[in-house]
Design a protein around this motif. Structure first.
Motif, short mmCIF file in Angstrom:
data_model
loop_
_atom_site.label_atom_id
_atom_site.label_comp_id
_atom_site.label_asym_id
_atom_site.label_seq_id
_atom_site.Cartn_x
_atom_site.Cartn_y
_atom_site.Cartn_z
N ARG A 1 20.28 -27.62 46.74
CA ARG A 1 20.68 -27.30 45.71
C ARG A 1 20.50 -28.61 44.44
O ARG A 1 21.17 -29.67 44.74
CB ARG A 1 22.18 -26.88 45.54
CG ARG A 1 22.60 -26.23 44.13
CD ARG A 1 23.97 -25.64 44.10
NE ARG A 1 24.29 -24.77 45.39
CZ ARG A 1 25.17 -23.79 45.27
NH1 ARG A 1 26.18 -23.74 44.48
NH2 ARG A 1 25.22 -22.79 46.11
N ALA B 1 21.35 -29.36 41.11
CA ALA B 1 22.34 -29.01 39.99
C ALA B 1 22.56 -29.99 38.81
O ALA B 1 22.21 -31.23 39.02
CB ALA B 1 23.90 -29.06 40.66
N ASP C 1 26.71 -16.32 39.23
CA ASP C 1 27.11 -17.09 38.12
C ASP C 1 28.57 -16.68 37.86
O ASP C 1 29.33 -16.01 38.60
CB ASP C 1 26.29 -16.30 36.92
CG ASP C 1 26.40 -15.00 36.35
OD1 ASP C 1 27.35 -14.49 37.26
OD2 ASP C 1 25.95 -14.66 35.54
N GLY D 1 28.69 -21.28 34.62
CA GLY D 1 27.61 -21.84 35.36
C GLY D 1 26.65 -20.56 36.15
O GLY D 1 27.30 -19.49 36.20
N VAL E 1 23.57 -19.87 39.42
CA VAL E 1 22.70 -20.25 40.61
C VAL E 1 21.58 -19.39 40.63
O VAL E 1 21.71 -18.34 40.92
CB VAL E 1 23.61 -20.74 42.05
CG1 VAL E 1 22.60 -20.92 42.92
CG2 VAL E 1 24.95 -21.35 41.83
N GLU F 1 21.17 -25.03 40.06
CA GLU F 1 22.35 -24.74 39.61
C GLU F 1 22.55 -25.25 38.09
O GLU F 1 22.43 -26.50 37.87
CB GLU F 1 23.54 -25.00 40.48
CG GLU F 1 24.92 -24.76 40.11
CD GLU F 1 25.95 -25.37 40.77
OE1 GLU F 1 27.04 -25.20 40.66
OE2 GLU F 1 25.59 -25.58 42.01
#
Length: 135
Positions: free
Chosen positions: A10, A12, A36, A45, A47, A56
């Motif tokens: 991921r 982010a 989300d 947030g 993803v 992310e």
């Protein structure tokens, strides 16, 4: 020996342009939304699925009381994402018809990749490629 890193990768980062970035990944690039959240005005947030990993994005909260120790809340600089796709020409044409701004138009690289890159709302470069020469 057991592999301790079996989860998904991921990438982010925090953004001050949360809604614009969210729409860019979802509507412009057409990435699938994994999930989300919108817990409050300081905790939002999303993803997105990208290749074999996840992207992310999180709203950068204002005020130290909304920040967690151990995270870096600075705006990303010098980072870029590389996403392997199965048909880079088809994706390039799709994005071109949508008017997505390219950092570099499609090109065949001497190392065997065909690629292009786009600039997302926060200035990060997303580099899309397909391997031309399979070994």
């Amino acid at each position: 020996m057991m592999n301790q890193m079996q989860g998904q990768f991921r990438f982010a980062y925090f953004t001050d342009k949360y809604q614009e970035t969210y729409e860019f990944y979802l509507k412009w690039l057409g990435l699938d939304l994994a999930h989300d959240w919108d817990r409050n005005e300081h905790d939002k947030g999303a993803v997105f699925k990208a290749g074999g990993g996840l992207i992310e994005i999180m709203l950068r909260p204002e005020g130290d009381e909304y920040r967690y120790q151990g995270l870096d809340y600075r705006i990303s600089q010098g980072a870029f994402m590389v996403i392997q796709v199965s048909d880079v020409d088809e994706l390039f044409n799709k994005y071109q018809s949508k008017g997505i701004p390219f950092k570099q138009e499609i090109v065949s690289q001497p190392w065997g990749h065909r690629s292009f890159s786009v600039l997302e709302p926060n200035g990060l470069i997303l580099f899309f490629f397909e391997e031309q020469f399979k070994t």
